[in-house]
Design an enzyme around this catalytic site. Structure first.
Site, PDB file in Angstrom:
ATOM      1  N   ASP A  40     -58.628 -39.185 -42.165  1.00 58.92           N
ATOM      2  CA  ASP A  40     -60.011 -38.742 -42.016  1.00 58.92           C
ATOM      3  C   ASP A  40     -60.138 -37.232 -42.204  1.00 58.92           C
ATOM      4  OD1 ASP A  40     -62.683 -38.570 -41.338  1.00 58.92           O
ATOM      5  OD2 ASP A  40     -62.353 -38.793 -39.179  1.00 58.92           O
ATOM      6  N   ASP A 242     -66.083 -36.393 -46.975  1.00 56.61           N
ATOM      7  CA  ASP A 242     -65.467 -37.047 -45.823  1.00 56.61           C
ATOM      8  C   ASP A 242     -64.802 -38.349 -46.231  1.00 56.61           C
ATOM      9  OD1 ASP A 242     -64.774 -37.973 -43.324  1.00 56.61           O
ATOM     10  OD2 ASP A 242     -66.819 -38.276 -42.617  1.00 56.61           O
TER      11      ASP A 242
END
Length: 364
Positions: A40, A242
């Site tokens: 992430d 992201d």
């Protein structure tokens, strides 16, 4: 082309463990045990679910990590400076357990969360890439959309992220390619190793000092035509890239213009009902071949990124295939370049030089 000094891990689509995110397998502890973690770029803390699961552990693919069985596990004390550094990474003031252990708590954009002990433990990426005393979370109460993965690998821009904890070896540089389906494999690479064709855009100054990788988005094209959207529509809220968000979020006006142009070019296909945040859906069940208009993003520095065809539409079923973008509810909400739109791209994070680069065909 991969250079020496780089560590490459295979990246797989999380559908293998039931998640919409992307997974790498790393070793934790001594002797090391293998765990599937979601990587992430939108958060910093690396954590895995831990026994005894004082609060709650969701179901994961591998056996849950047991710190008692690792020779190298050490809790971080709550009086240490390392403990107080958690606040900038998680947005929460750390707690202190009865045994004086530092307690972290982190919540994600989708309301998933993890709470547990902050610890030092050996992290193994490859047989040659072993990091003793790596700071990570030992999750005792974990709930949300992690679906089968053992936890998270934090690749943000805070001091406790993997990027910074391994900076002396990899010089704050990593890249990945997200495969477009569960039948293909991508990679997550730390260190050098650069394709010649990568085009770089500077990290946005708007997100300086935050954990996020901000990009200055300047426009979108559909079917080769640049959409009439003022750059301020993108620059006012800003945009982050992201790997841990699935669907790209655009400012409401930008999304409306994109959707309108896309619908015009798709008018020959029957529409289908909306699903959740996806409101532009089609029924392709009667069509053998489908032509999907090309979509490209533009970023500061004249960088054009063509979204792979698998990143334009999100299939629910043959009779319901949707445009894989969504509009934010407010013009001031940050835009997000999500992982579906990053399919098959080589995405290079050169944090030391303050830039992110893109090239096509990164998984091949």
């Amino acid at each position: 082309m991969k250079e020496k000094g780089a560590a490459t891990l295979p990246a797989i689509h999380g559908s293998v463990v039931g998640s919409g995110n992307y997974i790498v397998t790393v070793g934790i502890g001594t002797p090391k045990r293998k765990f599937s973690l979601i990587f992430d770029t939108g958060s910093d803390l690396t954590w895995t679910q831990c026994k005894p699961c004082v609060g709650f552990c969701y179901q994961q693919k591998e056996k849950i990590f047991d710190p008692k069985r690792s020779k190298s596990y050490r809790n971080v004390s709550c009086s240490s400076t390392v403990c107080s550094s958690l606040e900038s990474a998680t947005g929460n003031i750390p707690g202190c357990a009865s045994n004086k252990t530092c307690v972290y708590g982190i919540q994600y954009g989708d309301s998933s969360f993890s709470v547990g002990f902050f610890a030092k433990e050996t992290l193994t990426l490859t047989s040659k890439d072993v990091f003793p005393k790596f700071l990570l979370g030992c999750g005792q109460n974990n709930r949300g959309l992690f679906r089968g993965a053992a936890g998270l690998l934090g690749l943000g821009r805070n001091k406790i992220s993997l990027v910074y904890q391994t900076a002396s070896k990899y010089k704050k540089r990593f890249s990945y390619c997200l495969p477009s389906s569960s039948s293909s494999t991508g990679h997550l690479t730390f260190g050098p190793g650069i394709k010649k064709s990568v085009k770089f855009t500077p990290l946005s100054s708007a997100f300086q000092g935050s954990s996020f990788y901000g990009l200055d988005m300047t426009g979108i094209s559909v079917g080769g035509e640049k959409l009439p959207i003022a750059t301020t529509v993108f620059s006012t809220p800003g945009t982050i890239i992201d790997s841990g968000t699935v669907i790209t979020r655009l400012p409401p006006h930008a999304y409306t213009v994109l959707k309108t142009a896309f619908r015009q070019l798709m008018s020959k296909y029957p529409t289908a009902p909306a699903v959740s945040i996806l409101d532009t859906c089609y029924d392709f069940s009667e069509h053998e071949t489908i032509t999907i208009p090309k979509i490209s993003f533009f970023f500061n520095g004249g960088v054009e990124v063509d979204v792979d065809v698998t990143g334009i539409m999100f299939p629910i079923r043959a009779s319901q295939v949707c445009l894989a973008f969504a509009g934010n509810s407010d013009p001031s909400d940050v835009g997000i370049f999500g992982n579906v739109q990053q399919h098959t791209l080589e995405v290079v994070y050169d944090v030391a030089h303050g830039q992110v680069g893109f090239a096509a065909g990164g998984c091949s």
